[in-house]
Design a protein around this motif. Structure first.
Motif, PDB file in Angstrom:
ATOM      1  N   TRP A 127      51.017  46.827  41.735  1.00 53.84           N
ATOM      2  CA  TRP A 127      50.483  45.729  40.771  1.00 53.84           C
ATOM      3  C   TRP A 127      49.542  46.332  39.802  1.00 53.84           C
ATOM      4  CZ3 TRP A 127      50.837  42.131  45.718  1.00 53.84           C
ATOM      5  CH2 TRP A 127      52.020  41.661  45.807  1.00 53.84           C
ATOM      6  N   LYS A 128      48.460  46.986  40.381  1.00 50.57           N
ATOM      7  CA  LYS A 128      47.487  47.631  39.572  1.00 50.57           C
ATOM      8  C   LYS A 128      47.982  48.616  38.449  1.00 50.57           C
ATOM      9  CE  LYS A 128      43.724  47.905  43.064  1.00 50.57           C
ATOM     10  NZ  LYS A 128      42.848  48.857  43.604  1.00 50.57           N
ATOM     11  N   GLN A 129      49.199  49.320  38.790  1.00 54.26           N
ATOM     12  CA  GLN A 129      49.944  50.130  37.806  1.00 54.26           C
ATOM     13  C   GLN A 129      50.691  48.989  36.747  1.00 54.26           C
ATOM     14  OE1 GLN A 129      52.520  52.647  39.686  1.00 54.26           O
ATOM     15  NE2 GLN A 129      50.928  53.472  41.119  1.00 54.26           N
ATOM     16  N   GLN A 130      50.901  48.095  37.038  1.00 55.92           N
ATOM     17  CA  GLN A 130      51.544  47.105  36.222  1.00 55.92           C
ATOM     18  C   GLN A 130      50.809  46.369  35.365  1.00 55.92           C
ATOM     19  OE1 GLN A 130      54.288  45.156  38.914  1.00 55.92           O
ATOM     20  NE2 GLN A 130      55.641  46.602  39.006  1.00 55.92           N
ATOM     21  N   ASP A 131      49.379  46.447  35.692  1.00 53.23           N
ATOM     22  CA  ASP A 131      48.250  45.720  34.945  1.00 53.23           C
ATOM     23  C   ASP A 131      48.225  44.142  35.416  1.00 53.23           C
ATOM     24  OD1 ASP A 131      47.335  47.846  33.794  1.00 53.23           O
ATOM     25  OD2 ASP A 131      48.546  47.763  32.026  1.00 53.23           O
ATOM     26  N   LYS A 132      48.781  43.907  36.685  1.00 53.54           N
ATOM     27  CA  LYS A 132      48.466  42.616  36.969  1.00 53.54           C
ATOM     28  C   LYS A 132      47.002  42.236  37.571  1.00 53.54           C
ATOM     29  CE  LYS A 132      52.988  41.783  37.164  1.00 53.54           C
ATOM     30  NZ  LYS A 132      53.729  41.123  36.228  1.00 53.54           N
ATOM     31  N   ARG A 133      46.928  40.925  37.350  1.00 53.96           N
ATOM     32  CA  ARG A 133      45.352  40.546  37.599  1.00 53.96           C
ATOM     33  C   ARG A 133      45.021  40.064  38.976  1.00 53.96           C
ATOM     34  NH1 ARG A 133      44.055  37.231  32.422  1.00 53.96           N
ATOM     35  NH2 ARG A 133      42.243  37.771  32.755  1.00 53.96           N
ATOM     36  N   GLY A 134      45.432  38.748  39.220  1.00 54.94           N
ATOM     37  CA  GLY A 134      45.089  38.288  40.287  1.00 54.94           C
ATOM     38  C   GLY A 134      46.330  38.206  41.145  1.00 54.94           C
ATOM     39  N   VAL A 135      46.106  38.236  42.617  1.00 54.67           N
ATOM     40  CA  VAL A 135      47.021  38.090  43.650  1.00 54.67           C
ATOM     41  C   VAL A 135      46.365  37.138  44.603  1.00 54.67           C
ATOM     42  CG1 VAL A 135      48.181  39.194  45.558  1.00 54.67           C
ATOM     43  CG2 VAL A 135      47.464  40.585  43.672  1.00 54.67           C
ATOM     44  N   TRP A 136      47.631  35.998  44.821  1.00 57.19           N
ATOM     45  CA  TRP A 136      47.270  34.896  45.414  1.00 57.19           C
ATOM     46  C   TRP A 136      48.248  35.031  46.956  1.00 57.19           C
ATOM     47  CZ3 TRP A 136      44.342  30.771  43.365  1.00 57.19           C
ATOM     48  CH2 TRP A 136      44.024  30.705  42.266  1.00 57.19           C
ATOM     49  N   LEU A 137      47.593  34.729  47.973  1.00 57.68           N
ATOM     50  CA  LEU A 137      48.063  35.158  49.253  1.00 57.68           C
ATOM     51  C   LEU A 137      48.148  33.803  49.959  1.00 57.68           C
ATOM     52  CD1 LEU A 137      49.770  37.376  51.007  1.00 57.68           C
ATOM     53  CD2 LEU A 137      47.682  37.655  51.985  1.00 57.68           C
ATOM     54  N   THR A 138      49.505  33.253  50.440  1.00 52.26           N
ATOM     55  CA  THR A 138      49.325  31.931  51.000  1.00 52.26           C
ATOM     56  C   THR A 138      49.571  32.416  52.748  1.00 52.26           C
ATOM     57  OG1 THR A 138      49.918  30.613  49.375  1.00 52.26           O
ATOM     58  CG2 THR A 138      50.602  29.695  51.426  1.00 52.26           C
ATOM     59  N   THR A 165      42.804  38.000  45.471  1.00 50.95           N
ATOM     60  CA  THR A 165      41.885  39.345  45.210  1.00 50.95           C
ATOM     61  C   THR A 165      42.120  39.556  43.782  1.00 50.95           C
ATOM     62  OG1 THR A 165      41.571  41.629  45.701  1.00 50.95           O
ATOM     63  CG2 THR A 165      43.959  40.861  45.683  1.00 50.95           C
ATOM     64  N   TRP A 166      41.047  40.170  43.131  1.00 46.30           N
ATOM     65  CA  TRP A 166      41.275  40.411  41.415  1.00 46.30           C
ATOM     66  C   TRP A 166      41.282  42.031  41.682  1.00 46.30           C
ATOM     67  CZ3 TRP A 166      41.655  37.784  37.317  1.00 46.30           C
ATOM     68  CH2 TRP A 166      41.432  38.072  36.105  1.00 46.30           C
ATOM     69  N   LEU A 167      42.362  42.321  40.730  1.00 37.78           N
ATOM     70  CA  LEU A 167      42.876  43.505  40.715  1.00 37.78           C
ATOM     71  C   LEU A 167      42.047  44.298  39.459  1.00 37.78           C
ATOM     72  CD1 LEU A 167      46.664  43.587  41.194  1.00 37.78           C
ATOM     73  CD2 LEU A 167      44.668  43.670  42.944  1.00 37.78           C
ATOM     74  N   PRO A 168      41.737  44.071  38.479  1.00 35.70           N
ATOM     75  CA  PRO A 168      41.022  44.767  37.475  1.00 35.70           C
ATOM     76  C   PRO A 168      39.649  45.217  37.938  1.00 35.70           C
ATOM     77  CG  PRO A 168      42.169  42.897  36.279  1.00 35.70           C
ATOM     78  CD  PRO A 168      42.183  42.692  37.710  1.00 35.70           C
ATOM     79  N   SER A 169      38.958  46.177  37.222  1.00 33.37           N
ATOM     80  CA  SER A 169      37.711  46.438  37.610  1.00 33.37           C
ATOM     81  C   SER A 169      36.581  45.581  37.041  1.00 33.37           C
ATOM     82  CB  SER A 169      37.380  47.922  36.931  1.00 33.37           C
ATOM     83  OG  SER A 169      37.588  47.919  35.867  1.00 33.37           O
ATOM     84  N   THR A 170      37.124  44.610  36.215  1.00 30.11           N
ATOM     85  CA  THR A 170      36.097  43.618  35.713  1.00 30.11           C
ATOM     86  C   THR A 170      35.926  42.362  36.534  1.00 30.11           C
ATOM     87  OG1 THR A 170      38.146  42.493  34.561  1.00 30.11           O
ATOM     88  CG2 THR A 170      37.222  44.131  33.194  1.00 30.11           C
ATOM     89  N   PRO A 171      34.898  41.740  36.228  1.00 27.55           N
ATOM     90  CA  PRO A 171      34.241  40.505  36.991  1.00 27.55           C
ATOM     91  C   PRO A 171      35.513  39.522  37.139  1.00 27.55           C
ATOM     92  CG  PRO A 171      32.602  40.922  35.530  1.00 27.55           C
ATOM     93  CD  PRO A 171      33.699  41.881  35.235  1.00 27.55           C
ATOM     94  N   SER A 172      35.680  38.964  38.424  1.00 34.77           N
ATOM     95  CA  SER A 172      37.093  38.231  38.646  1.00 34.77           C
ATOM     96  C   SER A 172      37.084  36.923  37.636  1.00 34.77           C
ATOM     97  CB  SER A 172      36.867  37.702  40.047  1.00 34.77           C
ATOM     98  OG  SER A 172      38.043  36.670  40.553  1.00 34.77           O
TER      99      SER A 172
END
Length: 346
Positions: free
Chosen positions: A98-109, A140-147
Motif C-alpha cells: 500500500w505504501k508503494q501504491q501511495d495509499k494513505r490511511g488504513v482502517w482495520l476492523t 494507521t497513516w502511511l505517508p511520512s506527513t502528519p496524519s
C-alpha cells in the motif's frame, strides 16, 4: 638448422595451443557468468513480482475515495483468522504494498471475537480510532506527513423538551431517581440522549414518551448549547413539542385530564407546573448559562400559550423563528437526511 627450425616451430605451436585453451576457458567462464547474471536477474524479477502480490483477497479490501483502504478481519479466509503469525506477516506485507501504491490511511476492523489480533496490529503502528459494541476500529497513516485521518466520534447529542399543557399552559416536568438533578431534588424538563442514527426530532419525541408516557409531536428547535469535556463535546437541543391532538379532544369532550406515567426505571415523579415556578428554582437562577436558556424558553412559552406566564406581552424573537426539521432525499446517493432550517413567521 633443421633441428633448430623444427624446435622453434614446435614451441610456437605449443604456445599457440596453450593460448587457445586459455581463450576458450575465458570464453566458457564468461558464458557461465553471463548465464548466472541472467538467472540472477530472472530471480530478482520473479521476487519483485511475488513481493507486489497482495496477500489478502481482493474481495476483503475496500478502497475509499480518499485513497484509503479498509479491512474487516471477520471477512478474511479461515486459515488467516486461525494463524496469528501468518496474519501478522500478511498485514506487514500488505502495508508495504500500500505504501508503494501511495495509499494513505488504513482502517482495520477487529470484532470482539478476534481481539487477540489487536497487539499484532499495534506492533505495526496501528492505533485505536474508536470502539463500539462488538468491535474496535484501528487505523494507521502511511505517508511520512502528519496524519490527516479524522478523529473518532467526539460528540454526543442531548435533547430536552418544552411541552405545555394545551389548556392551562403549564409546563411538563420530571424529577429523576438518580443523577445530579435527583441529588438536588430538581424539577427539569424531560431530557435524554439521541441514539446512534437517530434524528433530533425523533429522539426528543421518544424521550418524552419514555419518561412520561405522553405522545407528542415535534414542532421546532428553540435553542441549543455546546459544551466540551476532556476532548469530547456535547450538543444539547431544546425542542418545542405539542401534545397529540387526542388529549385536547378528550379534555374538551370528556373532561378527562392528561394522564402521566413516569418511567419506572428512571423517573420518580412527573407533573405539570407553572412556567414561572419552574424557572424560579434556585439552581437555575444561580447559573448565567441556564438563566439565559430559561429566558429563551419563557419567551417561547408566552408565544406558544398566553396563559403560560404572568406576562401577557408576546414577542416574535422565539416563537415562529425556531428550527424546523424536514427529511429530504440525498438524490445523488441513497437515503435521506434531516435538514433543519429557520421557520419565519407567516
Amino acid at each position: 638448422y633443421g633441428r633448430h627450425s623444427f624446435g622453434t616451430t614446435r614451441g610456437t605451436l605449443l604456445r599457440e595451443a596453450a593460448h587457445q585453451e586459455e581463450t576458450n576457458a575465458m570464453w566458457t567462464a564468461s558464458k557461465i557468468a553471463a548465464t548466472m547474471v541472467v538467472a540472477s536477474s530472472s530471480l530478482v524479477v520473479v521476487h519483485c513480482e511475488e513481493s507486489s502480490i497482495m496477500p489478502f483477497p481482493e474481495d476483503c479490501i475496500v478502497t475509499d475515495t480518499y485513497n484509503g483502504v479498509s479491512i474487516d478481519i471477520s471477512t478474511l479466509p479461515e486459515h488467516l483468522i486461525q494463524d496469528e503469525i501468518l496474519f501478522g506477516e500478511h498485514l506487514s506485507k500488505a502495508i508495504e504494498i500500500w505504501k508503494q501504491q501511495d495509499k494513505r490511511g488504513v482502517w482495520l476492523t477487529v470484532p470482539t471475537t478476534h481481539s487477540h489480533f489487536i497487539p499484532i496490529a499495534t506492533k505495526l503502528d496501528f492505533d485505536f480510532q474508536y470502539a463500539e459494541k462488538g468491535k474496535v476500529i484501528l487505523t494507521t497513516w502511511l505517508p511520512s506527513t502528519p496524519s490527516r485521518l479524522p478523529f473518532g466520534p467526539t460528540h454526543q447529542i442531548g435533547v430536552g423538551a418544552l411541552v405545555l399543557h394545551p389548556i392551562s399552559g403549564k409546563m411538563l416536568v420530571v424529577q429523576e431517581k438518580s443523577g445530579p438533578a435527583a441529588a438536588r431534588k430538581l424539577w427539569k424538563m424531560p431530557t435524554g440522549l439521541a441514539d446512534p442514527g437517530e434524528d433530533i426530532l425523533d429522539a426528543v419525541v421518544r424521550e418524552v414518551k419514555e419518561e412520561t408516557g405522553l405522545d407528542c409531536i415535534f414542532d421546532q428547535i428553540l435553542c441549543f448549547r455546546q459544551a466540551h469535556y476532556s476532548r469530547k463535546s456535547d450538543m444539547f437541543f431544546v425542542c418545542q413539542l405539542t401534545v397529540a391532538p387526542r388529549y385536547l379532544q378528550e379534555l374538551q369532550e370528556e373532561g378527562k385530564e392528561i394522564e402521566l406515567c413516569p418511567q419506572e426505571e428512571e423517573i420518580a415523579h412527573a407533573k405539570w407546573v407553572d412556567v414561572d415556578e419552574y424557572f424560579s428554582q434556585p439552581l437555575w437562577l444561580s447559573s448565567p448559562l441556564y438563566t439565559k436558556m430559561n429566558e429563551a424558553l419563557q419567551e417561547a412559552a408566552r408565544n406558544i400559550h398566553p396563559a403560560a406566564t404572568e406576562t401577557d406581552e408576546r414577542t416574535d424573537t422565539i416563537s415562529g423563528y425556531g428550527f424546523v426539521g424536514k427529511r429530504l432525499p440525498i438524490g445523488f446517493n441513497p437515503g435521506h437526511n434531516t435538514f433543519y432550517f429557520v421557520r419565519k413567521n407567516e
